[in-house]
Write an enzyme that holds these catalytic residues in place. Sequence first.
Site, short mmCIF file in Angstrom:
data_model
loop_
_atom_site.label_atom_id
_atom_site.label_comp_id
_atom_site.label_asym_id
_atom_site.label_seq_id
_atom_site.Cartn_x
_atom_site.Cartn_y
_atom_site.Cartn_z
N GLN A 1 0.88 -1.19 0.00
CA GLN A 1 0.00 0.00 0.00
C GLN A 1 0.91 1.23 0.00
OE1 GLN A 1 -3.49 -0.12 0.07
NE2 GLN A 1 -3.65 2.11 -0.05
N LYS B 1 -0.36 -7.28 -15.37
CA LYS B 1 -1.41 -7.74 -14.44
C LYS B 1 -2.43 -6.63 -14.22
CE LYS B 1 -0.57 -8.16 -9.87
NZ LYS B 1 0.02 -8.76 -8.67
C1 R5P Z 1 2.25 -7.45 -5.97
O1 R5P Z 1 2.42 -6.91 -7.03
C2 R5P Z 1 3.11 -8.57 -5.51
O2 R5P Z 1 4.35 -8.57 -6.16
C3 R5P Z 1 2.45 -9.91 -5.70
O3 R5P Z 1 2.34 -10.19 -7.08
C4 R5P Z 1 1.10 -9.97 -5.08
O4 R5P Z 1 1.09 -9.35 -3.83
C5 R5P Z 1 0.66 -11.39 -4.93
O5 R5P Z 1 -0.58 -11.41 -4.34
P1 R5P Z 1 -1.58 -12.61 -4.61
O6 R5P Z 1 -0.82 -13.86 -4.34
O7 R5P Z 1 -2.69 -12.38 -3.63
O8 R5P Z 1 -2.03 -12.49 -6.02
#
Ligand code: R5P
Length: 294
Positions: A95, A192
């Site tokens: 965050q 993403k």
């Molecule tokens: C965020 O960009 C981090 O690098 C991870 O990709 C993310 O926090 C992974 O979260 P989750 O496993 O809930 O998709």
Amino acid sequence: MNPELVLAFDDEWPQAEALAAQLAVPAACVQRHRFPDGELRLRLPPRLPPRVVVLRSLHPPNDRLVELMIALPAARELGAREIALACPYLAYMRQDTAFQPGEAVSQRHIAAWLAAGADALVTVDPHLHRIDRLDPIMPGCRTAVVSAAEALGDWLVRQVERPLLLGPDQESAQWVRLAARRHALDHAVCTKLRSGDDDVQVQLPAGLDLRGRRVVLMDDVASTGGTLREACRASLAAGAASVDVAVTHALFVGDALQRLRRAGVRQVWSTDALPHATSVVAIAPLLAAALRTV
Ligand code: R5P
């Protein structure tokens, strides 16, 4: 810093012993008692040397932050004049901006609070995206960041022949590049789109040919596993021969790991920054080296 003692908690005792061995100092345990109403009582060694390392990885984050809220000033009262916090997993780093008006930028507030309690902080692959160093958000605290990406790279090239490293999102490029450069591996990074805690879409880079390739997904942290799951599905749909996963921080909340396997992921590897069934890379040597620099 030249520490004289590693202070740690029972649930990270093997990691504490490993770090103490690297530093050639003893380790001591902070004993915890939880009262029926949820409050905590901590008991530290009654006399501490001047230079102490407190080891605490912040997952689950909130309880452990309260532990530090008590343990860091208590350590000072008991004789520590210089405290380095070895925090293999530094929570609350994602965050890093107010995505909606009024949202607290937790990264800044948590980091500033930790900076007030410790003289130095060392950590492994914190999720730094909009900033590239901890110093600006940790005023007055000496910081050192190390990456486990190369060590994970060393591990995975022994497991998979000619892997293609794939980052599931833009932020992961920094870790993918480190591991790929060391072993001259093919690599790429996806795009993403996250629309909710458990709702992500991952798109492969245009023109990337994954047919027959052994893909290893690399990221800093796996929480719900949604990011890796979607990257796995996209890779298999594009013809990848296999998909394995290497992450620094294995949060894997709930049934994240099982869901990942159901999506087709073969092997999952992580570091012991958060001790987990998938941990294969020890971070004690990295932490010890970082501690010597702060
Ligand atoms: C965020 O960009 C981090 O690098 C991870 O990709 C993310 O926090 C992974 O979260 P989750 O496993 O809930 O998709």
